[in-house]
Design a protein around this motif. Structure first.
Motif: not given
Lengths: 226, 230
Positions: A21-31, A34-37, A110-118
């Motif tokens: 519903r909020g997607r706060e945690t995933l968005t912040s982690m994934a973003l 991405v920034l780190l990469v 795991a979701v964050m890692e799946i976004v990061t790897v590609p």
């Protein structure tokens, strides 16, 4: 026993729904990852990154730095509006709460890692396609250890003044053995060395995963007395 | 408490000549090592500090579990005292090690399993002490610290056996097994091991008692504030 697992499933479902519903945690982690990469990309410019020595370390820096944000969040949401008190009042085993939080953390990481790897693979030009199954297995094993000790320690950080600053300080030293082994094995995978050459590292990861999971299940109760 | 303190003060009186004697044994009595030369003598301090820190972290484990089972603050203060002493000893291990490494390997530091795991142990207990300082007035601190102490102490066997499990530059632990050591070296080692262990006991007990005084002082301060408010 089935009742126990139903409780865990219900708690996991609740947290995943909340996150959906909020997607706060995933968005912040994934973003953040991405920034780190992207930062790694700037730092190394157009130079080729060595898949054996540099890429594994960078990948795990991205995983752990972004991951620690999520670990803190999943516990911190319970501190809001007295949710934690309600959870503790529920007639369920405390270890079920731990297992549920642990599973949710593994899924989010795991979701964050799946976004990061590609993205990592494309921007830093490290080929991951040939070793994807091995990489997934290593990432899973490392993430289990990270999430188990992280879930346990996030109970300290979420209730403290320093909040997300405290978690990495407490977590990273304990996490050293697993991350060292994960980085080594990722190096094996990326350079195409067979996995059985790294049996020692696998032993290290598995032993720490088991020890941390057992410690988390046993000690979580103590952390949550209010 | 008074009797324990008197006992420890007696021990301190023994420790002063003891430390001088251990220094004499390490620098005079023990023969010069044939390949490494005099720099090997750091072994008479480096290894006892390392074993002493392991013992201290063993006490941390016992005291932390003890606190969680009994819920008496005395156990928590014992864990705190043991961490401080263990941390001091680990710091000394990490300071004496590179001195030897520079002479033997030509570098101050390498990332082998033994060195890395010792540094990890040092960092874990540095974060433990950070948590203690930062949460000093939080009633939940003893519980949190106990859990962190248990998690940290679980790593001690890994540090000890890391030199056996992995291929490392660091010399394999030989102390807990017999043989290989020149008898005069062995005697010198046992003397410094004994002295450094007793020093640890003295430091630990004094820190423990000091923690108790601190707790009493805080109680008194709270009572004074209470009366001033009235």
């Amino acid at each position: 026993m089935t009742g126990y697992f139903r409780t865990v499933a219900a708690l996991v479902g609740k947290d995943l729904l909340l996150e959906w519903r909020g997607r706060e945690t995933l968005t912040s982690m994934a973003l953040f990852s991405v920034l780190l990469v992207v930062v790694f990309g700037f730092a190394f410019q157009a130079q080729a990154i060595d898949p054996g020595s540099q890429a594994p370390g960078l990948l795990w820096i991205a995983f752990t730095f972004s991951g620690v944000l999520g670990l803190h969040r999943t516990m911190a949401v319970e501190r809001e509006n007295g949710c934690l008190k309600a959870l503790l009042l529920a007639p369920i085993e405390r270890s079920a709460i731990f297992l549920a939080k642990f599973i949710v953390n593994v899924i989010l990481l795991a979701v964050m890692e799946i976004v990061t790897v590609p993205l990592f693979s494309i921007l830093l030009r490290v080929s991951v396609l040939p070793c994807l199954p091995e990489l997934a297995l290593i990432a899973f094993a490392g993430t289990v250890g990270f999430a188990s000790v992280g879930t346990l320690l996030s109970t300290i950080s979420s209730g403290s003044r320093l909040r997300e600053v405290l978690l990495p300080i407490l977590l990273y030293p304990l996490w050293v053995p697993i991350v060292v082994a994960s980085v080594e094995l990722t190096g094996y995978a990326l350079t195409g060395r067979p996995m059985w050459e790294g049996t020692d590292w696998w032993t290290l990861i598995v032993v720490y995963d088991v020890v941390f999971l057992a410690a988390g299940t046993l000690l979580f109760d103590v952390m949550l007395e209010e | 408490m008074k009797r324990l303190l008197a006992l420890i003060q007696g021990l301190d009186l023994l420790l002063i000549p003891g430390v001088i004697f251990a220094l004499y044994m390490a620098f005079q009595y023990a023969p010069r090592e044939s390949t490494m030369g005099d720099v090997q003598r750091i072994f008479y301090f480096h290894v006892p500090f390392a074993l002493g820190s392991f013992m201290a972290f063993g006490v941390v484990m016992v005291a932390s579990v003890g606190y969680l089972m009994k819920r008496e603050l005395s156990w928590d203060r014992a864990a705190h005292a043991a961490v401080e002493v263990g941390f001091l000893y680990t710091t000394l291990v990490l300071l004496t090690g590179p001195v030897w490494a520079k002479a033997a390997w030509g570098v101050w530091w390498t990332w082998d399993a033994r060195l890395t795991s010792t540094l990890m142990l040092w960092l874990i207990f540095a974060s433990y002490l950070f948590l203690r300082t930062y949460m000093a007035d939080d009633p939940r601190l003893p519980r949190f610290a106990s859990v962190l102490g248990i998690l940290g102490a679980l790593n001690v066997p890994v540090v000890y056996y890391s030199a056996l499990w992995f291929n490392v530059h660091h010399p394999k632990p030989t102390v807990l097994r017999s043989g290989g050591l020149d008898p005069n070296m062995a005697v010198s080692f046992r003397v410094s091991m004994l002295v450094i262990t007793l020093l640890m006991v003295s430091l630990f007990v004094k820190r423990w008692l000091l923690g108790r005084l601190e707790a009493e002082r805080m109680l008194l301060e709270a009572r004074i504030e209470d009366q001033e408010d009235r």
